[in-house]
Design a protein around this motif. Sequence first.
Motif, PDB file in Angstrom:
ATOM      1  N   GLU A  64       0.815  -1.220   0.000  1.00 30.57           N
ATOM      2  CA  GLU A  64       0.000   0.000   0.000  1.00 30.57           C
ATOM      3  C   GLU A  64       0.850   1.271   0.000  1.00 30.57           C
ATOM      4  N   GLY A  65       2.008   1.251   0.633  1.00 32.32           N
ATOM      5  CA  GLY A  65       2.814   2.454   0.728  1.00 32.32           C
ATOM      6  C   GLY A  65       3.743   2.683  -0.449  1.00 32.32           C
ATOM      7  N   TRP A  66       3.734   1.818  -1.436  1.00 29.44           N
ATOM      8  CA  TRP A  66       4.641   1.950  -2.563  1.00 29.44           C
ATOM      9  C   TRP A  66       4.220   3.097  -3.471  1.00 29.44           C
ATOM     10  N   PRO A  67       5.195   3.775  -4.108  1.00 27.08           N
ATOM     11  CA  PRO A  67       4.825   4.784  -5.122  1.00 27.08           C
ATOM     12  C   PRO A  67       4.215   4.114  -6.346  1.00 27.08           C
ATOM     13  N   MET A  68       3.531   4.923  -7.149  1.00 32.36           N
ATOM     14  CA  MET A  68       2.794   4.374  -8.280  1.00 32.36           C
ATOM     15  C   MET A  68       3.715   3.725  -9.310  1.00 32.36           C
ATOM     16  N   TRP A  69       4.922   4.262  -9.530  1.00 34.71           N
ATOM     17  CA  TRP A  69       5.791   3.690 -10.561  1.00 34.71           C
ATOM     18  C   TRP A  69       6.247   2.284 -10.186  1.00 34.71           C
ATOM     19  N   ARG A  70       6.406   2.020  -8.891  1.00 34.45           N
ATOM     20  CA  ARG A  70       6.776   0.662  -8.474  1.00 34.45           C
ATOM     21  C   ARG A  70       5.625  -0.316  -8.695  1.00 34.45           C
ATOM     22  N   ILE A  71       4.409   0.139  -8.398  1.00 34.09           N
ATOM     23  CA  ILE A  71       3.240  -0.722  -8.628  1.00 34.09           C
ATOM     24  C   ILE A  71       3.115  -1.056 -10.108  1.00 34.09           C
ATOM     25  N   ARG A  72       3.306  -0.070 -10.976  1.00 34.20           N
ATOM     26  CA  ARG A  72       3.209  -0.311 -12.414  1.00 34.20           C
ATOM     27  C   ARG A  72       4.295  -1.269 -12.885  1.00 34.20           C
ATOM     28  N   ALA A  73       5.514  -1.097 -12.352  1.00 38.55           N
ATOM     29  CA  ALA A  73       6.586  -2.022 -12.722  1.00 38.55           C
ATOM     30  C   ALA A  73       6.260  -3.441 -12.277  1.00 38.55           C
TER      31      ALA A  73
END
Length: 442
Positions: A64-73
Amino acid sequence: MTPELESLSEQLAAFLASLEMGARNMLLPSRLTQLAILVVLLLATWLIQRWAVPALRAWLRRREGWPMWRIRAGVVVQRRLPLMIFVTLAWIATWAMQAVTVFPSRSYLLELVATIATALVAVAFASRLVRNPILRKVVRWGLWGFVVVYYTGVVDEAARALDSLAFQMGEFRLSALTLMQALIVTGVLFTGARMVARVGAENIRRNEEISPSMRVLAVKILQIALYGLALFIGLKAVGVDLTGLAVLSGAIGVGLGFGLQKVVSNLVSGVIILLDKSIKPGDVISLGETFGWINTLGARYASITTRDGKEYLIPNEDLITGQVVNWSHSDKFVRLDIYFGTAYHDDPHMVRRIAIEAASGVRRVLADPNPVCHIVGFGDSSVDYILRFWITDPTGGLTNIRGNVYLALWDAFQANGVTIPFPQREVKVLGGSELGTRAVED
């Protein structure tokens, strides 16, 4: 049969002959063994990905605390996970086969498939740099096709076959090979231009010596120049003659000028706004009944966000031709006025002092310039006053600060016995009415 069709049929025959020879080689015992191993690897990949993909998806949902670019990767890795598993298993099988045999032919097919699969994974990740979805798919599938024909050794045959599929009108000739090369090269150049433009835009936005409006204009000019240069270089790289496009582009420009007058007007108005610095991002403006602050200045419109969360896209032409109130054009100081009245028996000197003290105690009201209060008239029921005060944050709202000052006045008047009058009417009933005479408040 025309010479073109004869040439095409000969190329297709040669291509089919090479495929037939490759199919015969596949019937050799060593190749059949490697094909069986590949089938086992595919089955193992299917079994592993049935467990690995849901596990990775569930793990990503807990981040949940990850930035959006990490989630997309992570999502990209999840989608390519089956192919990555197959690549890992294929290389393990290749190295194992090379360890148990000294004949390269017995591991040739495994190594070829592992190499091709590795290149496909690399292309899949590299194509994510292309932002446009359609262009991304074209680049990805084009590079995948090139990888397959390159490692299988049929590059020349495939190139000749694609080049023979051409459309020709006079001296102009467009083949499938040229079109594919143009799309791939242009996509790569556009990706590079986007990355350079993003880095340059970030450096421009961080430069405090440039005004906000000039930053926006510089970013737009940089993006247009880089994308235009990428398109020009991409077309020239694949041998497209741009001489004939000059006349065509001129005719299209004239047609667009007549058909898209509003669009062109908004584009020119946007450039004028950025040059004269009359409006810049962060300014608080009023346009008609719309009051809010400017988020972004686009090529066609300005994005204005109001206090209630609505975002208005105002055409640039309206900002040029209409009357716009810029509350923070030269500075952020904004003066607000509120009106009130007190009874005639209250001392006006005391009322003015109480009003100024009450306004000075409200948050957001500036002490310098200090609030002032003046008598503006003697009304039918009250002495009328105007209270003026200053703020520096109009983005925080105007109605709420006025309400807070009115509430402070109410509390101060109640504490000091100052009366806020209201109109009164006296009604007399004549002619012997049984109700008599009475006073009724209105």
